[in-house]
Design a protein around this motif. Structure first.
Motif, PDB file in Angstrom:
ATOM      1  N   ILE A  70       0.843  -1.199   0.000  1.00 23.50           N
ATOM      2  CA  ILE A  70       0.000   0.000   0.000  1.00 23.50           C
ATOM      3  C   ILE A  70       0.877   1.248   0.000  1.00 23.50           C
ATOM      4  O   ILE A  70       2.079   1.178   0.283  1.00 23.50           O
ATOM      5  CB  ILE A  70      -0.956   0.042   1.215  1.00 23.50           C
ATOM      6  N   ALA A  71       0.260   2.376  -0.328  1.00 22.44           N
ATOM      7  CA  ALA A  71       0.961   3.659  -0.307  1.00 22.44           C
ATOM      8  C   ALA A  71       0.763   4.325   1.046  1.00 22.44           C
ATOM      9  O   ALA A  71      -0.183   4.003   1.775  1.00 22.44           O
ATOM     10  CB  ALA A  71       0.436   4.564  -1.415  1.00 22.44           C
ATOM     11  N   PHE A  72       1.650   5.249   1.366  1.00 23.03           N
ATOM     12  CA  PHE A  72       1.537   5.984   2.619  1.00 23.03           C
ATOM     13  C   PHE A  72       1.665   7.479   2.371  1.00 23.03           C
ATOM     14  O   PHE A  72       2.420   7.921   1.498  1.00 23.03           O
ATOM     15  CB  PHE A  72       2.624   5.556   3.603  1.00 23.03           C
ATOM     16  N   SER A  73       0.911   8.228   3.168  1.00 23.39           N
ATOM     17  CA  SER A  73       1.038   9.682   3.155  1.00 23.39           C
ATOM     18  C   SER A  73       2.297  10.077   3.914  1.00 23.39           C
ATOM     19  O   SER A  73       3.026   9.225   4.438  1.00 23.39           O
ATOM     20  CB  SER A  73      -0.172  10.299   3.862  1.00 23.39           C
ATOM     21  N   ALA A 184       3.608   7.460  12.229  1.00 21.66           N
ATOM     22  CA  ALA A 184       2.247   7.103  11.837  1.00 21.66           C
ATOM     23  C   ALA A 184       1.866   7.857  10.574  1.00 21.66           C
ATOM     24  O   ALA A 184       1.988   9.079  10.507  1.00 21.66           O
ATOM     25  CB  ALA A 184       1.282   7.430  12.967  1.00 21.66           C
ATOM     26  N   CYS A 185       1.409   7.112   9.581  1.00 22.18           N
ATOM     27  CA  CYS A 185       1.026   7.688   8.297  1.00 22.18           C
ATOM     28  C   CYS A 185      -0.354   7.177   7.894  1.00 22.18           C
ATOM     29  O   CYS A 185      -0.844   6.188   8.434  1.00 22.18           O
ATOM     30  CB  CYS A 185       2.030   7.306   7.206  1.00 22.18           C
ATOM     31  N   VAL A 186      -0.971   7.844   6.930  1.00 23.60           N
ATOM     32  CA  VAL A 186      -2.249   7.396   6.398  1.00 23.60           C
ATOM     33  C   VAL A 186      -1.984   6.349   5.318  1.00 23.60           C
ATOM     34  O   VAL A 186      -1.233   6.599   4.380  1.00 23.60           O
ATOM     35  CB  VAL A 186      -3.052   8.570   5.798  1.00 23.60           C
ATOM     36  N   GLY A 187      -2.583   5.177   5.471  1.00 22.85           N
ATOM     37  CA  GLY A 187      -2.441   4.126   4.480  1.00 22.85           C
ATOM     38  C   GLY A 187      -3.482   4.301   3.380  1.00 22.85           C
ATOM     39  O   GLY A 187      -4.666   4.510   3.652  1.00 22.85           O
ATOM     40  N   ILE A 188      -3.033   4.212   2.135  1.00 20.40           N
ATOM     41  CA  ILE A 188      -3.893   4.465   0.966  1.00 20.40           C
ATOM     42  C   ILE A 188      -3.555   3.439  -0.109  1.00 20.40           C
ATOM     43  O   ILE A 188      -2.419   2.979  -0.204  1.00 20.40           O
ATOM     44  CB  ILE A 188      -3.672   5.906   0.439  1.00 20.40           C
ATOM     45  N   ARG A 189      -4.527   3.078  -0.925  1.00 21.28           N
ATOM     46  CA  ARG A 189      -4.263   2.118  -2.002  1.00 21.28           C
ATOM     47  C   ARG A 189      -3.170   2.644  -2.936  1.00 21.28           C
ATOM     48  O   ARG A 189      -3.118   3.850  -3.224  1.00 21.28           O
ATOM     49  CB  ARG A 189      -5.549   1.828  -2.787  1.00 21.28           C
ATOM     50  N   LEU A 190      -2.348   1.739  -3.428  1.00 21.94           N
ATOM     51  CA  LEU A 190      -1.233   2.125  -4.298  1.00 21.94           C
ATOM     52  C   LEU A 190      -1.686   2.918  -5.507  1.00 21.94           C
ATOM     53  O   LEU A 190      -1.023   3.865  -5.939  1.00 21.94           O
ATOM     54  CB  LEU A 190      -0.475   0.870  -4.766  1.00 21.94           C
ATOM     55  N   GLU A 191      -2.846   2.537  -6.076  1.00 22.93           N
ATOM     56  CA  GLU A 191      -3.307   3.192  -7.306  1.00 22.93           C
ATOM     57  C   GLU A 191      -3.946   4.555  -7.053  1.00 22.93           C
ATOM     58  O   GLU A 191      -4.164   5.327  -7.998  1.00 22.93           O
ATOM     59  CB  GLU A 191      -4.305   2.287  -8.044  1.00 22.93           C
ATOM     60  N   ASP A 192      -4.237   4.869  -5.788  1.00 22.17           N
ATOM     61  CA  ASP A 192      -4.913   6.132  -5.482  1.00 22.17           C
ATOM     62  C   ASP A 192      -3.913   7.274  -5.286  1.00 22.17           C
ATOM     63  O   ASP A 192      -3.854   7.920  -4.233  1.00 22.17           O
ATOM     64  CB  ASP A 192      -5.785   5.979  -4.225  1.00 22.17           C
ATOM     65  N   THR A 193      -3.129   7.534  -6.307  1.00 25.99           N
ATOM     66  CA  THR A 193      -2.065   8.543  -6.208  1.00 25.99           C
ATOM     67  C   THR A 193      -2.625   9.944  -5.974  1.00 25.99           C
ATOM     68  O   THR A 193      -2.023  10.753  -5.272  1.00 25.99           O
ATOM     69  CB  THR A 193      -1.190   8.524  -7.463  1.00 25.99           C
ATOM     70  N   ALA A 194      -3.786  10.232  -6.573  1.00 26.77           N
ATOM     71  CA  ALA A 194      -4.387  11.557  -6.383  1.00 26.77           C
ATOM     72  C   ALA A 194      -4.802  11.758  -4.932  1.00 26.77           C
ATOM     73  O   ALA A 194      -4.657  12.855  -4.377  1.00 26.77           O
ATOM     74  CB  ALA A 194      -5.590  11.721  -7.316  1.00 26.77           C
ATOM     75  N   LEU A 195      -5.299  10.691  -4.297  1.00 25.34           N
ATOM     76  CA  LEU A 195      -5.715  10.785  -2.902  1.00 25.34           C
ATOM     77  C   LEU A 195      -4.510  11.003  -1.995  1.00 25.34           C
ATOM     78  O   LEU A 195      -4.586  11.769  -1.026  1.00 25.34           O
ATOM     79  CB  LEU A 195      -6.472   9.519  -2.496  1.00 25.34           C
ATOM     80  N   VAL A 196      -3.416  10.335  -2.294  1.00 22.98           N
ATOM     81  CA  VAL A 196      -2.186  10.546  -1.515  1.00 22.98           C
ATOM     82  C   VAL A 196      -1.794  12.020  -1.546  1.00 22.98           C
ATOM     83  O   VAL A 196      -1.467  12.617  -0.507  1.00 22.98           O
ATOM     84  CB  VAL A 196      -1.031   9.676  -2.057  1.00 22.98           C
TER      85      VAL A 196
END
Length: 224
Positions: A70-73, A184-196
């Motif tokens: 997953i991606a992280f903020s 601590a970071c916000v976990g976000i789906r890898l494909e949701d780059t705009a949300l990151v």
């Protein structure tokens, strides 16, 4: 209270704490409504990937292993994460000045977290089977089943600071744990780059002073 939020899948229950306060601030900055869902820690990443939730705001650190799925903020911690040990005030380990003073001690962490894997940095430790959550870890400590529990400093302070039954042990430099993450970071789906990008833009507007204030409020609002 004015600081908590309802848990959507548990009618009549509310969530409180620093993660919740940061969730509210992030949502405000993004101009969106937030819905809090209670889930087991072990299922969070899979639930995110399957689209059951859109973000993980639960004190999850950006470890190299997690970054593969997953991606992280950027971090929303007040400061860089430090790991501490919590013991009972009357423990023989209460005056420890290094994690290596816990040779022969029984230490427990939370399942599927870096808390649990970091325990093995203590030489000669008795690594207890991982607990499901922090309340279970606390129960084991209260009952004398373990000598110490491992947590990050923010979580430990929010739960135990001011409670005379416990002592939070901080260790400096090479006397402490190596923590292979920013915080601590916000976990976000890898494909949701705009949300990151949107989350990072929101986080950039929440300064350290505001974060510190939210942390102090979260500590004060912890159930006693």
């Amino acid at each position: 209270t004015s600081t908590n939020l309802p848990i959507s899948n548990l009618k009549g229950f509310y969530a409180e704490g620093y993660d919740i306060q940061m969730s509210k601030k992030i949502a405000e900055e993004m101009g969106v409504q937030i819905e809090i869902v209670k889930m087991a820690w072990t299922g969070l990443i899979q639930a995110l990937k399957e689209g059951q939730i859109d973000m993980i705001i639960a004190g999850m650190g950006d470890t190299p292993e997690r970054k593969e799925s997953i991606a992280f903020s950027d971090t929303y911690s007040v400061k860089k994460t430090e790991y501490v040990l919590v013991v009972q005030s009357n423990s023989k380990y209460a005056d420890a000045t290094s994690i290596q003073d816990f040779v022969g001690a029984t230490v427990v962490g939370q399942i599927n977290t870096y808390y649990d894997s970091a325990i093995d940095q203590i030489n000669g430790v008795i690594h207890a089977p991982a607990a499901q959550d922090v309340p279970n870890m606390t129960s084991q400590l209260q009952e004398g089943l373990v000598d110490a529990i491992i947590l990050d400093d923010d979580t430990a302070e929010s739960k135990y600071e001011g409670d005379n039954d416990y002592r939070i042990l901080h260790f400096s430099g090479d006397r402490g744990f190596r923590v292979d993450m920013t915080g601590a970071c916000v976990g976000i789906r890898l494909e949701d780059t705009a949300l990151v990008k949107k989350v990072n833009k929101a986080l950039a507007k929440i300064d350290t002073e505001t974060r510190a204030k939210l942390m102090e409020e979260a500590k004060a609002n912890q159930p006693k």
